[in-house]
Write a protein that holds these residues in place. Structure first.
Motif, PDB file in Angstrom:
ATOM      1  N   PRO A  20       0.246  -5.601 -22.275  1.00  0.00           N
ATOM      2  CA  PRO A  20       0.832  -5.627 -20.939  1.00  0.00           C
ATOM      3  C   PRO A  20       2.349  -5.445 -21.014  1.00  0.00           C
ATOM      4  CG  PRO A  20      -0.641  -7.495 -21.268  1.00  0.00           C
ATOM      5  CD  PRO A  20      -0.489  -6.819 -22.587  1.00  0.00           C
ATOM      6  N   PRO A  21       2.900  -4.634 -20.140  1.00  0.00           N
ATOM      7  CA  PRO A  21       4.347  -4.431 -20.157  1.00  0.00           C
ATOM      8  C   PRO A  21       5.066  -5.736 -19.801  1.00  0.00           C
ATOM      9  CG  PRO A  21       3.321  -3.198 -18.353  1.00  0.00           C
ATOM     10  CD  PRO A  21       2.234  -3.863 -19.116  1.00  0.00           C
ATOM     11  N   GLU A  22       5.914  -6.171 -20.701  1.00  0.00           N
ATOM     12  CA  GLU A  22       6.599  -7.455 -20.527  1.00  0.00           C
ATOM     13  C   GLU A  22       7.495  -7.453 -19.288  1.00  0.00           C
ATOM     14  OE1 GLU A  22       9.528 -10.139 -23.217  1.00  0.00           O
ATOM     15  OE2 GLU A  22       7.867  -9.133 -24.233  1.00  0.00           O
ATOM     16  N   GLY A  23       7.324  -8.477 -18.472  1.00  0.00           N
ATOM     17  CA  GLY A  23       8.155  -8.633 -17.289  1.00  0.00           C
ATOM     18  C   GLY A  23       7.788  -7.732 -16.121  1.00  0.00           C
ATOM     19  N   VAL A  24       6.730  -6.944 -16.253  1.00  0.00           N
ATOM     20  CA  VAL A  24       6.315  -6.017 -15.191  1.00  0.00           C
ATOM     21  C   VAL A  24       5.020  -6.546 -14.578  1.00  0.00           C
ATOM     22  CG1 VAL A  24       5.587  -3.656 -14.658  1.00  0.00           C
ATOM     23  CG2 VAL A  24       7.388  -4.058 -16.352  1.00  0.00           C
ATOM     24  N   LYS A  25       5.082  -6.918 -13.316  1.00  0.00           N
ATOM     25  CA  LYS A  25       3.907  -7.476 -12.645  1.00  0.00           C
ATOM     26  C   LYS A  25       3.134  -6.438 -11.841  1.00  0.00           C
ATOM     27  CE  LYS A  25       5.069 -12.278 -12.225  1.00  0.00           C
ATOM     28  NZ  LYS A  25       4.807 -13.396 -11.351  1.00  0.00           N
ATOM     29  N   LYS A  26       3.800  -5.332 -11.511  1.00  0.00           N
ATOM     30  CA  LYS A  26       3.149  -4.280 -10.737  1.00  0.00           C
ATOM     31  C   LYS A  26       3.568  -2.940 -11.313  1.00  0.00           C
ATOM     32  CE  LYS A  26       3.139  -6.944  -6.438  1.00  0.00           C
ATOM     33  NZ  LYS A  26       3.428  -6.930  -4.995  1.00  0.00           N
ATOM     34  N   PRO A  53      -4.953  -6.802 -15.204  1.00  0.00           N
ATOM     35  CA  PRO A  53      -5.578  -6.755 -13.870  1.00  0.00           C
ATOM     36  C   PRO A  53      -5.558  -5.332 -13.308  1.00  0.00           C
ATOM     37  CG  PRO A  53      -3.340  -7.582 -13.677  1.00  0.00           C
ATOM     38  CD  PRO A  53      -3.603  -7.365 -15.155  1.00  0.00           C
ATOM     39  N   ILE A  54      -6.325  -4.456 -13.938  1.00  0.00           N
ATOM     40  CA  ILE A  54      -6.342  -3.035 -13.577  1.00  0.00           C
ATOM     41  C   ILE A  54      -7.212  -2.797 -12.355  1.00  0.00           C
ATOM     42  CG2 ILE A  54      -7.181  -0.757 -14.314  1.00  0.00           C
ATOM     43  CD1 ILE A  54      -4.699  -1.323 -15.788  1.00  0.00           C
ATOM     44  N   LYS A  55      -6.663  -2.033 -11.431  1.00  0.00           N
ATOM     45  CA  LYS A  55      -7.408  -1.502 -10.298  1.00  0.00           C
ATOM     46  C   LYS A  55      -7.416   0.011 -10.483  1.00  0.00           C
ATOM     47  CE  LYS A  55      -7.831  -5.388  -8.024  1.00  0.00           C
ATOM     48  NZ  LYS A  55      -9.109  -6.051  -7.933  1.00  0.00           N
ATOM     49  N   THR A  56      -8.523   0.633 -10.158  1.00  0.00           N
ATOM     50  CA  THR A  56      -8.651   2.070 -10.357  1.00  0.00           C
ATOM     51  C   THR A  56      -9.010   2.755  -9.047  1.00  0.00           C
ATOM     52  OG1 THR A  56      -9.514   1.617 -12.575  1.00  0.00           O
ATOM     53  CG2 THR A  56      -9.777   3.838 -11.763  1.00  0.00           C
ATOM     54  N   LEU A  57      -8.227   3.757  -8.678  1.00  0.00           N
ATOM     55  CA  LEU A  57      -8.558   4.556  -7.498  1.00  0.00           C
ATOM     56  C   LEU A  57      -9.650   5.541  -7.899  1.00  0.00           C
ATOM     57  CD1 LEU A  57      -4.981   5.346  -6.126  1.00  0.00           C
ATOM     58  CD2 LEU A  57      -6.545   3.520  -5.437  1.00  0.00           C
ATOM     59  N   ILE A  58     -10.750   5.473  -7.187  1.00  0.00           N
ATOM     60  CA  ILE A  58     -11.900   6.325  -7.492  1.00  0.00           C
ATOM     61  C   ILE A  58     -12.359   6.974  -6.188  1.00  0.00           C
ATOM     62  CG2 ILE A  58     -14.266   6.386  -8.399  1.00  0.00           C
ATOM     63  CD1 ILE A  58     -13.594   3.797  -9.949  1.00  0.00           C
ATOM     64  N   LYS A  59     -12.719   8.250  -6.267  1.00  0.00           N
ATOM     65  CA  LYS A  59     -13.155   8.927  -5.046  1.00  0.00           C
ATOM     66  C   LYS A  59     -14.304   8.153  -4.406  1.00  0.00           C
ATOM     67  CE  LYS A  59     -15.958  12.187  -7.678  1.00  0.00           C
ATOM     68  NZ  LYS A  59     -16.153  13.571  -8.025  1.00  0.00           N
ATOM     69  N   LYS A  60     -14.229   8.037  -3.086  1.00  0.00           N
ATOM     70  CA  LYS A  60     -15.184   7.201  -2.345  1.00  0.00           C
ATOM     71  C   LYS A  60     -16.632   7.642  -2.548  1.00  0.00           C
ATOM     72  CE  LYS A  60     -15.246   9.638   2.006  1.00  0.00           C
ATOM     73  NZ  LYS A  60     -15.229   9.598   3.420  1.00  0.00           N
ATOM     74  N   GLU A  61     -16.842   8.897  -2.862  1.00  0.00           N
ATOM     75  CA  GLU A  61     -18.199   9.415  -3.063  1.00  0.00           C
ATOM     76  C   GLU A  61     -18.900   8.745  -4.247  1.00  0.00           C
ATOM     77  OE1 GLU A  61     -15.770  12.266  -0.807  1.00  0.00           O
ATOM     78  OE2 GLU A  61     -15.449  11.356  -2.762  1.00  0.00           O
ATOM     79  N   ALA A  62     -18.143   8.162  -5.182  1.00  0.00           N
ATOM     80  CA  ALA A  62     -18.741   7.516  -6.358  1.00  0.00           C
ATOM     81  C   ALA A  62     -19.309   6.135  -6.033  1.00  0.00           C
ATOM     82  CB  ALA A  62     -17.703   7.399  -7.468  1.00  0.00           C
ATOM     83  N   PHE A  63     -18.989   5.594  -4.864  1.00  0.00           N
ATOM     84  CA  PHE A  63     -19.401   4.239  -4.506  1.00  0.00           C
ATOM     85  C   PHE A  63     -20.747   4.229  -3.790  1.00  0.00           C
ATOM     86  CE2 PHE A  63     -15.025   3.808  -5.501  1.00  0.00           C
ATOM     87  CZ  PHE A  63     -14.867   2.504  -5.951  1.00  0.00           C
ATOM     88  N   ASP A  99      -0.057 -10.172  -6.155  1.00  0.00           N
ATOM     89  CA  ASP A  99       1.141 -10.639  -6.861  1.00  0.00           C
ATOM     90  C   ASP A  99       1.316  -9.863  -8.162  1.00  0.00           C
ATOM     91  OD1 ASP A  99       1.769 -12.580  -4.953  1.00  0.00           O
ATOM     92  OD2 ASP A  99       0.467 -14.063  -5.920  1.00  0.00           O
ATOM     93  N   THR A 100       0.186  -9.575  -8.817  1.00  0.00           N
ATOM     94  CA  THR A 100       0.189  -8.788 -10.048  1.00  0.00           C
ATOM     95  C   THR A 100      -0.902  -7.734  -9.924  1.00  0.00           C
ATOM     96  OG1 THR A 100       0.912 -10.683 -11.356  1.00  0.00           O
ATOM     97  CG2 THR A 100      -0.080  -8.857 -12.555  1.00  0.00           C
ATOM     98  N   ILE A 101      -0.534  -6.485 -10.125  1.00  0.00           N
ATOM     99  CA  ILE A 101      -1.523  -5.393 -10.067  1.00  0.00           C
ATOM    100  C   ILE A 101      -1.030  -4.218 -10.893  1.00  0.00           C
ATOM    101  CG2 ILE A 101      -0.554  -4.582  -7.884  1.00  0.00           C
ATOM    102  CD1 ILE A 101      -3.292  -3.334  -7.240  1.00  0.00           C
ATOM    103  N   TYR A 102      -1.943  -3.674 -11.647  1.00  0.00           N
ATOM    104  CA  TYR A 102      -1.711  -2.428 -12.359  1.00  0.00           C
ATOM    105  C   TYR A 102      -2.742  -1.443 -11.821  1.00  0.00           C
ATOM    106  CZ  TYR A 102       0.757  -5.494 -15.620  1.00  0.00           C
ATOM    107  OH  TYR A 102       1.595  -6.420 -16.179  1.00  0.00           O
ATOM    108  N   MET A 103      -2.275  -0.365 -11.232  1.00  0.00           N
ATOM    109  CA  MET A 103      -3.165   0.627 -10.640  1.00  0.00           C
ATOM    110  C   MET A 103      -3.291   1.818 -11.592  1.00  0.00           C
ATOM    111  SD  MET A 103      -2.851   2.543  -6.949  1.00  0.00           S
ATOM    112  CE  MET A 103      -2.858   1.013  -6.048  1.00  0.00           C
TER     113      MET A 103
END
Length: 181
Positions: A20-26, A53-63, A99-103
């Motif tokens: 995780p990148p130190e000191g980087v929350k987003k 805490p990874i969030k991934t943008l995925i095309k809606k058709e995959a859901f 508060d913390t998110i990595y996209m």
């Protein structure tokens, strides 16, 4: 999941580097090369080994059922990539919800060969005022990890040169489908 993911990656012959990148929350995590469906699973296991805490943008058709629920539980966020929607605004707004998110975003936007990378991740980073973290899957050397952090300068050409230089020489699972820029 941390130790299970670590063991699976080891059994598959993968080495993990960075953290995780130190000191980087987003941050926006761009991940390349992206040439296979397997990339998602290797990347997800890597994230679990580092408790990211990874969030991934995925095309809606995959859901679609039954995978939609699983995608959401593993950090998937459905995105409408139609021209009528404003994906940059929507993605930037997601940062305000945590508060913390990595996209995680794949700049190629697809597993197929593309001539030019999409630049949406860059504009999202600027709009959300977050850095870009260069993450990677190098199938040639079987290394998955996190590289340097890039603060956007506003000079997209200059910043893209730095990004391309970092990924130069890395190989996707299907090398013929990976093209820089």
């Amino acid at each position: 999941m941390k130790w299970i993911s670590y063991l699976i990656l080891k059994m598959m012959g993968w080495t993990t580097v960075g953290g995780p990148p130190e000191g980087v929350k987003k941050a926006i995590f761009i991940t390349a090369p992206h040439t296979s469906n397997l990339d998602f699973f290797i990347g997800r296991m890597y994230a679990w080994t580092r408790k990211l805490p990874i969030k991934t943008l995925i095309k809606k058709e995959a859901f679609f059922w039954p995978f939609g629920g699983l995608l959401k539980k593993t950090g998937g966020i459905p995105i409408d990539r139609s021209k009528a929607s404003n994906s940059v605004e929507m993605a930037a707004e997601i940062f305000n919800q945590y508060d913390t998110i990595y996209m995680a975003i794949t700049p190629e936007g697809t597993r197929k060969l593309v001539k030019h990378w999409k630049k949406g991740f860059y504009y999202i980073a600027q709009k959300a005022n977050v850095p870009i973290v260069l993450s990677f899957l190098d199938y040639k050397n079987k290394i998955v990890g996190i590289g340097p952090i890039l603060e956007t300068s506003g000079d997209i050409e200059k910043d893209f040169k730095k990004i391309e230089d970092f990924y130069r020489g890395m190989q996707g699972r299907h090398p013929e489908k990976f093209n820089l820029s």
